[in-house]
Design an enzyme around this catalytic site. Structure first.
Site, PDB file in Angstrom:
ATOM      1  N   GLY A  10      11.031  18.557 -28.032  1.00 55.82           N
ATOM      2  CA  GLY A  10      10.840  19.413 -26.788  1.00 55.82           C
ATOM      3  C   GLY A  10       9.634  19.071 -26.012  1.00 55.82           C
ATOM      4  N   THR A 125       3.983  20.986 -30.292  1.00 54.13           N
ATOM      5  CA  THR A 125       4.910  22.126 -30.245  1.00 54.13           C
ATOM      6  C   THR A 125       4.475  23.417 -29.616  1.00 54.13           C
ATOM      7  OG1 THR A 125       6.421  23.450 -31.409  1.00 54.13           O
ATOM      8  CG2 THR A 125       4.795  22.366 -32.711  1.00 54.13           C
ATOM      9  N   ASP A 127       5.969  25.954 -30.482  1.00 51.33           N
ATOM     10  CA  ASP A 127       6.223  26.893 -31.438  1.00 51.33           C
ATOM     11  C   ASP A 127       5.086  27.236 -32.319  1.00 51.33           C
ATOM     12  OD1 ASP A 127       8.802  26.922 -30.221  1.00 51.33           O
ATOM     13  OD2 ASP A 127       9.769  26.067 -31.801  1.00 51.33           O
ATOM     14  N   MET A 169      10.836  31.735 -26.899  1.00 49.57           N
ATOM     15  CA  MET A 169      11.141  30.548 -27.649  1.00 49.57           C
ATOM     16  C   MET A 169      10.658  30.772 -29.263  1.00 49.57           C
ATOM     17  SD  MET A 169      11.403  27.029 -25.769  1.00 49.57           S
ATOM     18  CE  MET A 169      12.894  26.673 -24.593  1.00 49.57           C
ATOM     19  N   ARG A 275       7.945  26.369 -21.219  1.00 50.76           N
ATOM     20  CA  ARG A 275       7.706  24.740 -21.599  1.00 50.76           C
ATOM     21  C   ARG A 275       6.927  24.142 -20.289  1.00 50.76           C
ATOM     22  NH1 ARG A 275      12.134  22.874 -25.448  1.00 50.76           N
ATOM     23  NH2 ARG A 275      12.316  21.245 -23.726  1.00 50.76           N
TER      24      ARG A 275
HETATM   25  O1  F6P Z   1      10.837  23.009 -30.459  1.00 56.47           O
HETATM   26  C1  F6P Z   1      10.343  23.639 -29.313  1.00 56.47           C
HETATM   27  C2  F6P Z   1      11.442  24.261 -28.378  1.00 56.47           C
HETATM   28  O2  F6P Z   1      11.012  24.652 -27.502  1.00 56.47           O
HETATM   29  C3  F6P Z   1      12.047  25.372 -29.492  1.00 56.47           C
HETATM   30  O3  F6P Z   1      11.266  26.646 -29.321  1.00 56.47           O
HETATM   31  C4  F6P Z   1      13.514  25.693 -28.638  1.00 56.47           C
HETATM   32  O4  F6P Z   1      14.457  26.243 -29.633  1.00 56.47           O
HETATM   33  C5  F6P Z   1      13.801  24.243 -28.484  1.00 56.47           C
HETATM   34  O5  F6P Z   1      12.830  23.591 -28.187  1.00 56.47           O
HETATM   35  C6  F6P Z   1      14.751  23.979 -27.295  1.00 56.47           C
HETATM   36  O6  F6P Z   1      14.808  22.766 -27.143  1.00 56.47           O
HETATM   37  P1  F6P Z   1      15.728  22.168 -25.949  1.00 56.47           P
HETATM   38  O7  F6P Z   1      14.785  21.817 -24.689  1.00 56.47           O
HETATM   39  O8  F6P Z   1      16.464  20.758 -26.337  1.00 56.47           O
HETATM   40  O9  F6P Z   1      16.780  23.164 -25.740  1.00 56.47           O
END
Ligand code: F6P
Length: 342
Positions: A10, A125, A127, A169, A275
């Site tokens: 991500g 990340t 997270d 998230m 993000r």
């Molecule tokens: O790993 C980072 C993250 O933002 C998580 O918090 C979330 O579950 C995931 O990526 C979402 O991923 P995607 O952008 O593939 O939906």
């Protein structure tokens, strides 16, 4: 040296700041040339590249996302993936690879490094759940985005005497939820580390409202789970690293809170807004420090290692340590959030 760079998993505010720092220090101080692999490990498997130099990196420091793209491609799940990675690196005469990613991207980096590929890792990340580093860039930016949203949700919740559930998230760890909940004055914070009981959540909200507070914001991490048998939550599809696509607990929770308290309840899922956009100053500085340290690590031959922040200093840790364990929220921090329940 000829150095490859990739960003995997991500995306996250600050990735471009790392790329810029690696390229700047590498080109100007070490005389390196660079190849950007597009879309994480997919670019290495398929030899999909873009040229990177100081000029192409101009103006990217404040830009969110990643100019070389990202994906959740797992070479170990692709037919001949690891062999194709090694073939690309040999064909392009890459001496070393800087892999910027979270547990999945760095897990692949570790396996390839064990097989002899020269790799240095940079942790990433929103997270903040990588145990070898105190904090990852992107986390504070995401928290600030959530806090801004919670502040706004508070005023509308107050106007309408509502409960608003704000889903943030955090797949395995509730760092974003806990930080944003404490900073935003949440009435309740629900995290993956501590399965919640919907009856207790409703009791806390009723107690709070009985004291004259007619509006509450409940912050829930997307990976939060109810105690077994207390609430049913549907599970989503799975990606190449075996992670379920999350998102939706907020709606389930809002319905359950309305049913359990009688208070009108709405849900807001912040999703990918967390993000996107420009990194905070803190994240730009951390990302820049990581980038400079990573290219220096390449030149020291520190392969199989990852740069990390420990006690405010940039250090190097084995990639194996970086992905060994998940960093979950400190219970003391959860206890701080709990002081404000009810
Ligand atoms: O790993 C980072 C993250 O933002 C998580 O918090 C979330 O579950 C995931 O990526 C979402 O991923 P995607 O952008 O593939 O939906």
């Amino acid at each position: 040296m000829r150095v490859g760079i990739l960003t995997g998993g991500g995306d996250c505010p600050g990735l471009n700041a790392v790329i810029r720092a690696v390229v700047r220090k590498g080109e100007v101080h070490h005389g390196d040339t660079f190849v950007g692999f597009r879309d994480g490990w997919r670019g290495v498997i398929e030899s999909s590249t873009m040229h990177l130099d100081v000029e192409t990196c101009r103006g990217i420091l404040p830009r969110g996302g990643t100019i070389i793209g990202s994906s959740r491609t797992n070479p170990f799940k692709v037919d001949g993936g690891p062999q194709r990675c090694r073939a690309t690196l040999a064909e392009l005469e890459i001496d070393a690879l800087v892999a910027i990613g979270g547990e999945d991207t760095l897990g692949v980096a570790r396996r390839l490094s064990d097989e002899g590929v020269n790799i240095v890792g940079v942790p990433k990340t929103i997270d903040n759940d990588l145990s070898a580093t105190e904090v990852t860039f992107g986390f504070h930016t995401a928290v600030q985005i959530c806090v801004d949203a919670i502040d706004r949700l508070h005023t509308t919740a107050e106007s309408h005497d509502r409960v608003i559930v704000c889903e943030v998230m955090g797949r395995h760890a509730g760092w974003i939820a806990t930080y944003a909940g404490i900073a935003g004055g949440a009435a309740e914070v629900l995290v993956p580390e501590e399965p919640f009981d919907i009856a207790v959540v409703c009791e806390n909200l009723k107690a709070r409202h009985s004291k004259g507070h007619y509006a509450s914001v409940v912050v829930v991490a997307e990976g939060a789970t109810p105690k077994e048998g207390t609430l049913s939550v549907a599970s989503g599809e799975v990606d190449a690293f075996g992670h379920a696509r999350l998102g939706g607990i907020g709606n389930v929770l809002a319905e359950a809170i309305e049913a359990g308290t009688g208070f009108e309840t709405r849900a807001t899922i912040l999703g990918h807004v967390q993000r996107g956009g420009t990194p905070t100053a803190f994240d730009r500085v951390l990302a820049t420090r990581f980038g400079v340290a990573a290219i220096d690590c390449v030149h020291d031959g520190g392969f199989g290692q990852m740069v990390a922040l420990q006690a405010g200093q940039i250090v190097r840790v084995p990639l194996a340590d970086a992905v060994a364990e998940l960093k979950t929220v400190d219970p003391e921090l959860v206890a701080v959030a709990e002081v404000f329940y009810g």
